[in-house]
Scaffold this motif. Structure first.
Motif, PDB file in Angstrom:
ATOM      1  N   ALA A   1       0.836  -1.308   0.082  1.00 25.46           N
ATOM      2  CA  ALA A   1       0.105  -0.058  -0.068  1.00 25.46           C
ATOM      3  C   ALA A   1       0.879   1.206   0.110  1.00 25.46           C
ATOM      4  CB  ALA A   1      -0.933  -0.026   1.231  1.00 25.46           C
ATOM      5  N   CYS A   2       2.175   1.185   0.014  1.00 31.83           N
ATOM      6  CA  CYS A   2       2.965   2.340   0.012  1.00 31.83           C
ATOM      7  C   CYS A   2       3.037   2.843  -1.275  1.00 31.83           C
ATOM      8  CB  CYS A   2       4.492   1.939   0.422  1.00 31.83           C
ATOM      9  SG  CYS A   2       5.346   3.371   0.693  1.00 31.83           S
ATOM     10  N   ARG A   3       2.775   4.305  -1.270  1.00 30.90           N
ATOM     11  CA  ARG A   3       2.536   4.864  -2.712  1.00 30.90           C
ATOM     12  C   ARG A   3       4.066   5.487  -3.196  1.00 30.90           C
ATOM     13  NH1 ARG A   3      -1.923   7.323  -0.055  1.00 30.90           N
ATOM     14  NH2 ARG A   3      -0.864   9.164   0.385  1.00 30.90           N
ATOM     15  N   LYS A   4       5.058   5.486  -2.338  1.00 29.52           N
ATOM     16  CA  LYS A   4       6.202   5.795  -2.715  1.00 29.52           C
ATOM     17  C   LYS A   4       7.235   4.459  -3.131  1.00 29.52           C
ATOM     18  CE  LYS A   4       5.033   9.644  -1.222  1.00 29.52           C
ATOM     19  NZ  LYS A   4       5.621  10.461   0.136  1.00 29.52           N
ATOM     20  N   PRO A   5       8.192   4.757  -3.925  1.00 32.20           N
ATOM     21  CA  PRO A   5       8.935   3.349  -4.489  1.00 32.20           C
ATOM     22  C   PRO A   5       9.596   2.880  -3.509  1.00 32.20           C
ATOM     23  CG  PRO A   5       8.913   5.374  -6.110  1.00 32.20           C
ATOM     24  CD  PRO A   5       8.503   5.888  -4.877  1.00 32.20           C
ATOM     25  N   VAL A   6       9.456   1.549  -3.294  1.00 33.77           N
ATOM     26  CA  VAL A   6      10.291   0.853  -2.065  1.00 33.77           C
ATOM     27  C   VAL A   6      11.270  -0.187  -2.706  1.00 33.77           C
ATOM     28  CG1 VAL A   6      10.003  -0.370  -0.067  1.00 33.77           C
ATOM     29  CG2 VAL A   6       8.097   0.997  -0.933  1.00 33.77           C
ATOM     30  N   ILE A   7      12.693   0.078  -1.990  1.00 33.77           N
ATOM     31  CA  ILE A   7      13.624  -0.848  -2.381  1.00 33.77           C
ATOM     32  C   ILE A   7      13.903  -1.614  -1.307  1.00 33.77           C
ATOM     33  CG2 ILE A   7      16.164  -0.762  -3.062  1.00 33.77           C
ATOM     34  CD1 ILE A   7      14.539   2.259  -3.428  1.00 33.77           C
ATOM     35  N   ALA A   8      14.154  -2.969  -1.475  1.00 35.94           N
ATOM     36  CA  ALA A   8      14.502  -4.012  -0.365  1.00 35.94           C
ATOM     37  C   ALA A   8      15.928  -4.442  -0.531  1.00 35.94           C
ATOM     38  CB  ALA A   8      13.521  -5.184  -0.518  1.00 35.94           C
ATOM     39  N   ALA A   9      16.696  -4.091   0.426  1.00 31.61           N
ATOM     40  CA  ALA A   9      18.147  -4.437   0.591  1.00 31.61           C
ATOM     41  C   ALA A   9      18.124  -5.829   1.453  1.00 31.61           C
ATOM     42  CB  ALA A   9      18.981  -3.621   1.318  1.00 31.61           C
ATOM     43  N   ILE A  10      18.367  -6.702   0.822  1.00 32.77           N
ATOM     44  CA  ILE A  10      18.138  -8.149   1.484  1.00 32.77           C
ATOM     45  C   ILE A  10      19.510  -8.901   1.742  1.00 32.77           C
ATOM     46  CG2 ILE A  10      17.036 -10.587   1.136  1.00 32.77           C
ATOM     47  CD1 ILE A  10      15.572  -9.139  -1.447  1.00 32.77           C
ATOM     48  N   ASN A  11      19.815  -8.920   3.035  1.00 28.89           N
ATOM     49  CA  ASN A  11      20.997  -9.133   3.714  1.00 28.89           C
ATOM     50  C   ASN A  11      20.505 -10.568   4.365  1.00 28.89           C
ATOM     51  OD1 ASN A  11      19.000  -7.252   5.142  1.00 28.89           O
ATOM     52  ND2 ASN A  11      20.764  -7.587   6.835  1.00 28.89           N
ATOM     53  N   GLY A  12      21.093 -11.647   3.944  1.00 29.72           N
ATOM     54  CA  GLY A  12      21.078 -12.639   4.609  1.00 29.72           C
ATOM     55  C   GLY A  12      19.523 -13.654   4.241  1.00 29.72           C
ATOM     56  N   TYR A  13      19.101 -14.214   5.195  1.00 32.88           N
ATOM     57  CA  TYR A  13      17.637 -14.753   5.303  1.00 32.88           C
ATOM     58  C   TYR A  13      16.519 -13.904   4.773  1.00 32.88           C
ATOM     59  CZ  TYR A  13      20.525 -19.049   7.066  1.00 32.88           C
ATOM     60  OH  TYR A  13      21.457 -19.673   7.421  1.00 32.88           O
ATOM     61  N   ALA A  14      15.913 -14.576   3.869  1.00 35.38           N
ATOM     62  CA  ALA A  14      14.330 -13.853   3.409  1.00 35.38           C
ATOM     63  C   ALA A  14      13.584 -15.103   3.410  1.00 35.38           C
ATOM     64  CB  ALA A  14      14.660 -13.098   2.348  1.00 35.38           C
ATOM     65  N   LEU A  15      13.138 -15.315   4.372  1.00 38.73           N
ATOM     66  CA  LEU A  15      12.238 -16.822   4.691  1.00 38.73           C
ATOM     67  C   LEU A  15      10.917 -16.346   5.018  1.00 38.73           C
ATOM     68  CD1 LEU A  15      14.787 -18.604   7.077  1.00 38.73           C
ATOM     69  CD2 LEU A  15      14.738 -18.484   4.420  1.00 38.73           C
ATOM     70  N   GLY A  16       9.759 -17.223   4.414  1.00 39.90           N
ATOM     71  CA  GLY A  16       8.355 -17.087   4.654  1.00 39.90           C
ATOM     72  C   GLY A  16       7.934 -15.596   4.500  1.00 39.90           C
ATOM     73  N   GLY A  17       7.448 -14.795   5.547  1.00 39.15           N
ATOM     74  CA  GLY A  17       7.012 -13.565   5.430  1.00 39.15           C
ATOM     75  C   GLY A  17       8.192 -12.656   5.099  1.00 39.15           C
ATOM     76  N   GLY A  18       9.272 -13.231   5.302  1.00 33.59           N
ATOM     77  CA  GLY A  18      10.576 -12.054   5.001  1.00 33.59           C
ATOM     78  C   GLY A  18      10.668 -12.259   3.356  1.00 33.59           C
TER      79      GLY A  18
ATOM     80  N   GLU B   1       5.407   7.908  -8.398  1.00 26.92           N
ATOM     81  CA  GLU B   1       4.239   7.228  -7.715  1.00 26.92           C
ATOM     82  C   GLU B   1       3.269   6.768  -8.963  1.00 26.92           C
ATOM     83  OE1 GLU B   1       2.464   9.454  -4.752  1.00 26.92           O
ATOM     84  OE2 GLU B   1       4.219  10.584  -4.361  1.00 26.92           O
ATOM     85  N   THR B   2       3.125   7.557  -9.886  1.00 27.87           N
ATOM     86  CA  THR B   2       2.036   6.757 -11.135  1.00 27.87           C
ATOM     87  C   THR B   2       2.839   5.790 -11.703  1.00 27.87           C
ATOM     88  OG1 THR B   2       2.533   8.945 -12.526  1.00 27.87           O
ATOM     89  CG2 THR B   2       0.746   9.138 -11.289  1.00 27.87           C
ATOM     90  N   ALA B   3       3.992   5.830 -11.951  1.00 22.37           N
ATOM     91  CA  ALA B   3       4.726   4.783 -12.690  1.00 22.37           C
ATOM     92  C   ALA B   3       4.608   3.719 -12.054  1.00 22.37           C
ATOM     93  CB  ALA B   3       6.278   5.263 -12.768  1.00 22.37           C
ATOM     94  N   LYS B   4       4.459   3.722 -10.479  1.00 19.95           N
ATOM     95  CA  LYS B   4       4.564   2.457  -9.946  1.00 19.95           C
ATOM     96  C   LYS B   4       2.946   1.977  -9.808  1.00 19.95           C
ATOM     97  CE  LYS B   4       4.718   1.233  -4.972  1.00 19.95           C
ATOM     98  NZ  LYS B   4       5.428   1.212  -3.634  1.00 19.95           N
ATOM     99  N   LEU B   5       1.982   2.897  -9.862  1.00 19.22           N
ATOM    100  CA  LEU B   5       0.504   2.330 -10.162  1.00 19.22           C
ATOM    101  C   LEU B   5       0.527   1.720 -11.513  1.00 19.22           C
ATOM    102  CD1 LEU B   5      -1.280   5.590  -9.011  1.00 19.22           C
ATOM    103  CD2 LEU B   5      -1.358   3.280  -7.976  1.00 19.22           C
ATOM    104  N   ASN B   6       1.278   2.501 -12.476  1.00 21.35           N
ATOM    105  CA  ASN B   6       1.095   1.844 -13.873  1.00 21.35           C
ATOM    106  C   ASN B   6       1.609   0.504 -13.897  1.00 21.35           C
ATOM    107  OD1 ASN B   6       0.372   2.118 -16.622  1.00 21.35           O
ATOM    108  ND2 ASN B   6       2.596   2.788 -17.082  1.00 21.35           N
ATOM    109  N   LEU B   7       2.653   0.268 -13.061  1.00 24.01           N
ATOM    110  CA  LEU B   7       3.431  -1.191 -13.242  1.00 24.01           C
ATOM    111  C   LEU B   7       2.569  -2.272 -12.743  1.00 24.01           C
ATOM    112  CD1 LEU B   7       5.878  -2.644 -14.002  1.00 24.01           C
ATOM    113  CD2 LEU B   7       6.926  -2.364 -11.891  1.00 24.01           C
ATOM    114  N   ARG B   8       1.930  -1.798 -11.609  1.00 26.60           N
ATOM    115  CA  ARG B   8       0.932  -2.691 -11.012  1.00 26.60           C
ATOM    116  C   ARG B   8      -0.372  -3.076 -11.992  1.00 26.60           C
ATOM    117  NH1 ARG B   8      -0.518  -1.832  -4.696  1.00 26.60           N
ATOM    118  NH2 ARG B   8       1.676  -2.338  -4.842  1.00 26.60           N
ATOM    119  N   ALA B   9      -0.684  -2.061 -12.322  1.00 30.76           N
ATOM    120  CA  ALA B   9      -1.971  -2.230 -13.462  1.00 30.76           C
ATOM    121  C   ALA B   9      -1.555  -3.052 -14.693  1.00 30.76           C
ATOM    122  CB  ALA B   9      -2.429  -0.851 -14.320  1.00 30.76           C
ATOM    123  N   ALA B  10      -0.103  -2.936 -15.126  1.00 35.64           N
ATOM    124  CA  ALA B  10       0.143  -4.081 -16.015  1.00 35.64           C
ATOM    125  C   ALA B  10      -0.041  -5.359 -15.878  1.00 35.64           C
ATOM    126  CB  ALA B  10       1.749  -3.598 -16.454  1.00 35.64           C
TER     127      ALA B  10
END
Length: 256
Positions: free
Chosen positions: A91-108, A204-213
């Protein structure tokens, strides 16, 4: 906020730090509530133009929900209707970058897939291990994997629960870059800074546009894209962009 989830804003970039390294940054209900509040502040603040999400330490981005806390829900229906940290990030309208260090398991892993851009350290490991415990993911696991890695690779993860390493995640398209651990967060902020320098309404609209795609029929997605383009074109920032281009200078975008 809570001591286990830290939220800061600096130079138009917000950082959400999952800070429970001694528990592989597993999420408690209190941390989920704090993340929901952090995203709400990002959405409400003109000072935030991009967001970085990462985990404390080098062992884990997040191991997902703290399994020891799951029995705290009175019923399965209460569990189903809990405040979900993955829903919040989507639901975040701003672009979000994940910096994944180590385990990303299940909900991670679901947390990472709820972000728009994912980069990983060389020691990152990814898995959907819920099947080993008798259930499946509920934060967008199957949908996120199907979109990110394709149906066969998604099935491999979902049905075995086994881990893949960073190189395989890169080859499958789950992440965009793999870097040394000591460069990961710095690189995430470099990407965030670039995005923050762009026209924020357009981002923000580019993010909406990508989801619409992904969610609309082809012709409707293109029609929606054209509508979003018209909205952007009418903004002061778009006019500033055209003037700056003509004057051969960097634009000064105001998010209006």
């Amino acid at each position: 906020m809570t001591d286990d989830l830290r939220f800061t804003i600096q130079d138009r970039v917000a950082t959400i730090l999952i800070d429970r390294a001694h528990k592989l940054n597993a999420m408690t209900p209190a941390m989920a509530d704090a993340l929901v509040a952090a995203v709400a502040e990002c959405n409400a603040s003109d000072a935030v133009r991009a967001v970085v999400v990462t985990g404390a330490g080098e062992k884990a981005f997040s191991a997902g929900s703290d399994i020891t806390a799951l029995d705290g829900y009175a019923t399965a229906w209460d569990f189903r209707n809990r405040a979900d940290y993955c829903d919040a990030l989507r639901a975040c309208r701003k672009p979000v970058i994940a910096a994944i260090n180590g385990y990303a398991l299940g909900g991670g892993l679901e947390t990472a897939m709820a972000c728009d851009i994912r980069i990983a350290s060389t020691n990152a490991r990814f898995a959907a291990p819920e099947i080993k415990l008798g259930w499946i993911g509920g934060g967008g696991m199957a949908t996120g994997l199907a979109y990110s890695v394709g149906t066969s690779n998604a099935a491999m993860l979902l049905l075995t629960g086994d881990m893949i390493d960073a190189d395989r995640a890169l080859a499958w398209g789950l992440v965009s870059e793999v870097l040394a651990s000591d460069r990961l967060v710095e690189r995430a902020h470099e990407i965030a800074d670039v995005i923050a320098s762009r026209a924020p309404i357009a981002a923000e609209t580019a993010k909406l546009n990508l989801r619409a795609a992904f969610t609309m029929p082809w012709d409707k997605a293109i029609e929606y894209e054209r509508d979003l383009q018209a909205i952007c074109f009418a903004t002061d920032d778009a006019r500033e962009g055209r003037v700056a281009f003509a004057e051969k200078r960097a634009p000064d975008f105001k998010r209006r």
